[in-house]
Motif scaffolding. Structure first.
Motif, short mmCIF file in Angstrom:
data_model
loop_
_atom_site.label_atom_id
_atom_site.label_comp_id
_atom_site.label_asym_id
_atom_site.label_seq_id
_atom_site.Cartn_x
_atom_site.Cartn_y
_atom_site.Cartn_z
N SER A 12 13.31 -0.31 62.09
CA SER A 12 14.38 -2.04 62.08
C SER A 12 15.55 -1.63 60.86
CB SER A 12 12.80 -2.94 61.21
OG SER A 12 12.39 -1.99 60.32
N ILE A 15 18.93 4.76 59.97
CA ILE A 15 19.59 5.51 61.38
C ILE A 15 18.06 5.25 62.00
CG2 ILE A 15 18.82 8.34 61.30
CD1 ILE A 15 19.02 8.85 57.89
N ARG A 35 8.03 -1.87 60.41
CA ARG A 35 6.96 -1.98 59.37
C ARG A 35 6.96 -3.41 59.25
NH1 ARG A 35 6.69 0.56 53.38
NH2 ARG A 35 9.02 -0.56 53.87
N SER A 36 8.37 -3.66 58.76
CA SER A 36 8.37 -5.50 58.23
C SER A 36 8.01 -6.40 59.61
CB SER A 36 9.68 -5.41 57.38
OG SER A 36 9.94 -7.11 57.96
N LYS A 39 11.76 -7.77 59.89
CA LYS A 39 12.56 -6.91 60.17
C LYS A 39 12.72 -6.16 61.80
CE LYS A 39 14.98 -3.84 57.03
NZ LYS A 39 13.92 -3.27 55.94
N ASP A 55 2.42 -0.82 60.80
CA ASP A 55 2.39 -0.23 59.19
C ASP A 55 1.39 1.76 59.43
OD1 ASP A 55 1.92 0.97 56.24
OD2 ASP A 55 1.27 -0.84 55.79
N PHE A 56 2.36 2.92 59.27
CA PHE A 56 1.48 3.87 59.25
C PHE A 56 1.15 4.22 58.14
CE2 PHE A 56 4.94 5.74 62.61
CZ PHE A 56 4.51 4.71 63.33
N ASN A 82 10.46 9.42 63.48
CA ASN A 82 12.03 8.61 62.06
C ASN A 82 11.07 8.11 61.33
OD1 ASN A 82 14.89 8.13 61.49
ND2 ASN A 82 14.04 6.35 62.22
N SER A 130 14.13 14.73 59.80
CA SER A 130 14.00 15.39 58.28
C SER A 130 14.94 15.14 57.34
CB SER A 130 13.53 17.35 58.94
OG SER A 130 13.33 18.00 57.68
N TYR A 157 8.39 14.22 49.09
CA TYR A 157 9.21 13.99 49.65
C TYR A 157 9.23 15.54 50.99
CZ TYR A 157 13.02 12.45 52.88
OH TYR A 157 13.88 11.60 53.31
N LYS A 161 8.66 16.17 54.89
CA LYS A 161 9.85 16.35 56.01
C LYS A 161 10.26 18.13 55.88
CE LYS A 161 12.12 12.49 55.87
NZ LYS A 161 11.26 12.12 57.62
N VAL A 190 22.52 9.04 53.37
CA VAL A 190 22.87 8.45 54.54
C VAL A 190 22.77 6.89 54.06
CG1 VAL A 190 22.31 6.80 56.74
CG2 VAL A 190 22.68 9.29 56.92
N SER A 192 21.50 3.87 52.71
CA SER A 192 20.09 3.42 53.29
C SER A 192 19.24 2.91 52.47
CB SER A 192 19.08 3.85 54.79
OG SER A 192 18.61 5.00 54.15
N PHE A 194 16.32 4.26 52.13
CA PHE A 194 14.68 5.06 52.06
C PHE A 194 14.25 4.80 50.63
CE2 PHE A 194 16.85 8.69 50.71
CZ PHE A 194 15.97 9.88 50.99
N TYR A 206 20.62 6.91 45.16
CA TYR A 206 20.52 5.62 46.26
C TYR A 206 21.40 4.82 46.22
CZ TYR A 206 19.64 9.24 50.06
OH TYR A 206 20.11 10.34 50.47
N1 NAP Z 1 18.76 7.93 53.82
C1 NAP Z 1 19.03 9.69 54.38
O1 NAP Z 1 20.13 9.72 52.94
C2 NAP Z 1 17.86 10.58 54.51
C3 NAP Z 1 18.32 11.68 54.94
C4 NAP Z 1 17.27 12.02 55.26
C5 NAP Z 1 16.03 12.18 55.69
N2 NAP Z 1 15.78 10.80 56.06
C6 NAP Z 1 15.02 10.19 56.72
O2 NAP Z 1 15.17 9.04 58.21
C7 NAP Z 1 14.04 8.41 58.01
C8 NAP Z 1 14.93 6.94 58.43
O3 NAP Z 1 15.44 6.35 56.82
P1 NAP Z 1 16.45 5.87 56.82
O4 NAP Z 1 17.54 6.65 55.40
O5 NAP Z 1 16.85 5.44 57.66
O6 NAP Z 1 16.43 4.20 55.36
P2 NAP Z 1 15.01 3.32 55.91
O7 NAP Z 1 17.08 2.71 56.35
O8 NAP Z 1 14.59 2.49 54.99
O9 NAP Z 1 14.47 3.20 57.55
C9 NAP Z 1 13.12 3.31 57.14
C10 NAP Z 1 12.07 2.79 58.50
O10 NAP Z 1 10.43 3.04 58.02
C11 NAP Z 1 10.24 2.38 58.36
N3 NAP Z 1 9.42 2.32 57.43
C12 NAP Z 1 8.97 2.79 55.90
N4 NAP Z 1 7.59 2.53 55.43
C13 NAP Z 1 6.85 2.51 56.69
C14 NAP Z 1 5.65 2.35 57.02
N5 NAP Z 1 4.71 1.66 56.17
N6 NAP Z 1 5.25 2.23 58.39
C15 NAP Z 1 5.95 2.40 58.99
N7 NAP Z 1 7.70 2.19 58.93
C16 NAP Z 1 7.94 2.54 57.85
C17 NAP Z 1 11.18 1.13 57.81
O11 NAP Z 1 10.41 0.11 58.15
P3 NAP Z 1 10.60 -1.65 57.45
O12 NAP Z 1 11.98 -1.76 57.01
O13 NAP Z 1 10.53 -2.77 58.90
O14 NAP Z 1 9.66 -2.19 56.28
C18 NAP Z 1 12.00 1.27 58.54
O15 NAP Z 1 12.62 1.04 59.61
C19 NAP Z 1 13.50 7.90 57.00
O16 NAP Z 1 12.17 9.80 57.97
C20 NAP Z 1 14.05 8.90 55.94
O17 NAP Z 1 13.05 9.89 55.43
C21 NAP Z 1 16.94 10.15 55.35
#
Ligand code: NAP
Length: 284
Positions: A12, A15, A35-36, A39, A55-56, A82, A130, A157, A161, A190, A192, A194, A206
């Motif tokens: 949603s 990444i 989750r949302s 979104k 919701d995980f 993911n 990861s 975290y 990972k 990235v 985002s 997160f 971030y």
């Molecule tokens: N951003 C970085 O720099 C980075 C670096 C390394 C790894 N990662 C990993 O990449 C993955 C994606 O992250 P992102 O950067 O794309 O962040 P993001 O934009 O915040 O996306 C996170 C996604 O995970 C979902 N999520 C969060 N909590 C959840 C829950 N309780 N139940 C179900 N779904 C849930 C969110 O759902 P909603 O939006 O609907 O709430 C969203 O779709 C994550 O595993 C993160 O750890 C990110």
């Protein structure tokens, strides 16, 4: 459409949304999980793909999701595990597990088990998102997966990972001949949301980067569509021929994970504990 089914958790936003978009453009039948509700529905409509809200932090919701996907998609070709992020103070879920551990890792361990037969039917590739945090942030104590003795949001975290990599290693050891291949990757830093629910240094970094081009350069931040690259590459190339199952990739190359990632005892113990915690047993 190439007739291949791709499931993306955490699609949603960020990444996961970029991965879902790119896989759809390549002709895959994409199914998104978020989750949302708001979104997830918006992305589902934008991409014109089926969507599920889960919701995980509630394993019962993950079980319902798994059953629904199992019935609807007898053959699953790609699963992106993911969904995730970094959070704040230690929170225990309704299931009794530390929240970061449950969302990033345990819920995906459970979902993959429920979908196992469908993944075998699709000769699937399973890709765990990861992070470089697995090596620089983790302080994994395999006898304290819930971090009851010592907690910080950054080590929680990093641990989660690292667990995604250990999952890929142990899965490959157990099911390397099943036709299902599992692998892990780091997407890069990235831009985002997160870290939006976090606190401390990572949250600050971030938030600053989302506002400042200067910070984006300093921290080598990339947009989500670039962060999706290695995941999409793993999904659309051949295991064994093009990449090695059980490994951890960054920028389409094998990267060095935390040294515990190569500890077979730790991997086995994590697997055994995860089966008990999730209340499932993988096929013998
Ligand atoms: N951003 C970085 O720099 C980075 C670096 C390394 C790894 N990662 C990993 O990449 C993955 C994606 O992250 P992102 O950067 O794309 O962040 P993001 O934009 O915040 O996306 C996170 C996604 O995970 C979902 N999520 C969060 N909590 C959840 C829950 N309780 N139940 C179900 N779904 C849930 C969110 O759902 P909603 O939006 O609907 O709430 C969203 O779709 C994550 O595993 C993160 O750890 C990110």
């Amino acid at each position: 459409m190439n007739g291949k089914t791709v499931i993306v958790t955490g699609a949603s936003d960020g990444i996961g949304k970029a991965i879902a978009t790119q896989m759809k453009e390549k002709g895959y039948q994409v199914v998104i999980i978020g989750r949302s509700p708001k979104k997830t529905m918006a992305v589902g409509k934008e991409l014109n793909v089926p969507y599920y809200v889960t919701d995980f932090t509630k394993l019962d919701e993950v079980r319902k999701l798994g059953q629904a996907l199992k019935e609807k998609y007898p053959k699953i070709h790609i699963l992106f595990n993911n969904a995730g992020g970094i959070y704040g103070k230690r929170v225990v879920t309704v299931d009794g597990f530390e929240k970061t551990f449950q969302i990033n890792y345990l819920a995906h361990f459970l979902l993959t088990q429920i979908l196992f037969d469908n993944l075998v039917a699709g000769h699937a590739t399973v890709i765990n998102t990861s992070s470089v945090g697995n090596s620089v942030l983790s302080k994994l104590d395999i006898n304290d997966l819930n971090m009851e003795k010592k907690y910080s949001n950054t080590s929680a975290y990093g641990n989660a990972k690292l667990e995604g990599i250990l999952f890929a290693k142990e899965f490959t050891k157990r099911y390397g001949n099943s036709g299902v291949s599992m692998v892990a990757f780091h997407p890069g830093n990235v831009l985002s949301n997160f870290a939006s629910e976090a606190e401390g240094f990572i949250h600050g970094m971030y938030s600053f980067a989302l506002r400042s081009k200067f910070a984006q350069r300093i921290f080598s931040m990339i947009p989500p569509d670039q962060g999706a690259d290695t995941g999409v590459w793993l999904a659309t190339t051949q295991p064994v021929k093009d990449w090695q199952p059980g490994q951890y990739y960054y920028k389409r190359k094998i990267a060095k994970p935390h040294k515990l990632a190569n500890d077979s005892e730790v991997a086995r113990s994590l697997w055994d504990q995860s089966e008990k915690m999730a209340g499932v047993v993988y096929p013998k």
